[in-house]
Design an enzyme around this catalytic site. Structure first.
Site, PDB file in Angstrom:
ATOM      1  N   ARG A  44       0.435  10.306   8.410  1.00  0.00           N
ATOM      2  CA  ARG A  44       1.813   9.947   8.069  1.00  0.00           C
ATOM      3  C   ARG A  44       2.824  11.012   8.513  1.00  0.00           C
ATOM      4  NH1 ARG A  44       1.527   5.490   4.624  1.00  0.00           N
ATOM      5  NH2 ARG A  44      -0.405   5.363   3.445  1.00  0.00           N
ATOM      6  N   PRO A  69       6.530  -3.472   6.759  1.00  0.00           N
ATOM      7  CA  PRO A  69       5.468  -4.124   6.008  1.00  0.00           C
ATOM      8  C   PRO A  69       5.264  -3.539   4.610  1.00  0.00           C
ATOM      9  CG  PRO A  69       4.556  -2.823   7.804  1.00  0.00           C
ATOM     10  CD  PRO A  69       6.034  -2.828   7.977  1.00  0.00           C
ATOM     11  N   ASN A  70       4.991  -4.441   3.716  1.00  0.00           N
ATOM     12  CA  ASN A  70       4.653  -4.176   2.315  1.00  0.00           C
ATOM     13  C   ASN A  70       5.842  -3.771   1.456  1.00  0.00           C
ATOM     14  OD1 ASN A  70       1.812  -4.711   2.629  1.00  0.00           O
ATOM     15  ND2 ASN A  70       1.716  -2.788   3.742  1.00  0.00           N
ATOM     16  N   ASP A 122      11.026   1.610  21.107  1.00  0.00           N
ATOM     17  CA  ASP A 122      11.682   1.099  22.308  1.00  0.00           C
ATOM     18  C   ASP A 122      12.878   0.223  21.957  1.00  0.00           C
ATOM     19  OD1 ASP A 122       9.894   2.435  23.934  1.00  0.00           O
ATOM     20  OD2 ASP A 122       8.737   0.633  24.466  1.00  0.00           O
ATOM     21  N   ASN A 138      13.481   1.606   7.242  1.00  0.00           N
ATOM     22  CA  ASN A 138      12.248   2.093   6.633  1.00  0.00           C
ATOM     23  C   ASN A 138      11.144   1.248   7.257  1.00  0.00           C
ATOM     24  OD1 ASN A 138       9.993   2.657   5.142  1.00  0.00           O
ATOM     25  ND2 ASN A 138      11.029   2.611   3.161  1.00  0.00           N
ATOM     26  N   HIS A 141       4.327   5.132  12.061  1.00  0.00           N
ATOM     27  CA  HIS A 141       3.298   5.985  12.648  1.00  0.00           C
ATOM     28  C   HIS A 141       2.582   5.341  13.823  1.00  0.00           C
ATOM     29  CE1 HIS A 141       4.159   7.615   8.739  1.00  0.00           C
ATOM     30  NE2 HIS A 141       3.651   6.531   8.183  1.00  0.00           N
ATOM     31  N   ILE A 188      10.590   6.362   1.249  1.00  0.00           N
ATOM     32  CA  ILE A 188      10.706   6.522  -0.203  1.00  0.00           C
ATOM     33  C   ILE A 188       9.912   7.735  -0.670  1.00  0.00           C
ATOM     34  CG2 ILE A 188      10.193   5.413  -2.422  1.00  0.00           C
ATOM     35  CD1 ILE A 188      10.726   2.701  -0.897  1.00  0.00           C
ATOM     36  N   SER A 189       8.706   7.872  -0.155  1.00  0.00           N
ATOM     37  CA  SER A 189       7.878   9.029  -0.524  1.00  0.00           C
ATOM     38  C   SER A 189       8.097  10.152   0.492  1.00  0.00           C
ATOM     39  CB  SER A 189       6.396   8.634  -0.548  1.00  0.00           C
ATOM     40  OG  SER A 189       5.938   8.348   0.766  1.00  0.00           O
TER      41      SER A 189
END
Length: 145
Positions: free
Chosen positions: A112, A11-12, A88, A75, A81, A102-103
């Site tokens: 996180r 997501p995002n 699974d 990713n 988290h 990325i971070s």
């Protein structure tokens, strides 16, 4: 025979380059796809980059990888988290799995610091910016040969 690698994004990540560039940089997901396709060609790997904002969509991509891909680079975004379902699904995949962030998630909020995906991942790249995808691809080429 060229081996296919699925690069899966959660997501995002469709907003990469626009969302919080001070954390995630200015490169877009299209830039990541182009860079990975070029590097993949050099390494003898075929790249298929996918993205979903939905947990079930990512699970289905992993299921597709079971039949179509030699390896997965993932990713999972915030699902890192929270998602036992993605863990699974990854546990049903027999090839190598590399987790990319990325971070540097370990320098960020404490929630996180835990990753369900890491329980399955063969390696984790965090804090290398979008170059983490390319590092994962280089490692994938070594592991698959």
């Amino acid at each position: 025979m060229t081996k296919k690698i699925f690069i899966l994004n959660g997501p995002n990540l469709n907003l990469l380059g626009k969302r919080q560039p001070e954390i995630y940089g200015h490169d877009t997901l299209d830039d990541v796809a182009a860079n990975c396709a070029a590097l993949g060609a050099d390494l003898g790997l075929e790249i298929e980059l996918k993205q979903s904002n939905f947990e079930g969509g990512i699970v289905e991509m992993i299921h597709d990888a079971r039949e179509q891909a030699a390896g997965i680079i993932i990713n999972p975004g915030a699902y890192t988290h929270t998602s036992v379902a993605i863990l699974d699904a990854l546990n049903t995949f027999e090839g190598p799995v590399f987790e990319v962030h990325i971070s540097n998630v370990h320098k960020r909020e404490s929630f996180r610091h835990h990753s369900y995906v890491s329980l399955r991942a063969d390696g984790v790249m965090a804090g290398f910016g979008v170059q983490g995808y390319e590092l994962a691809l280089r490692r994938m080429a070594v592991v698959l040969n």
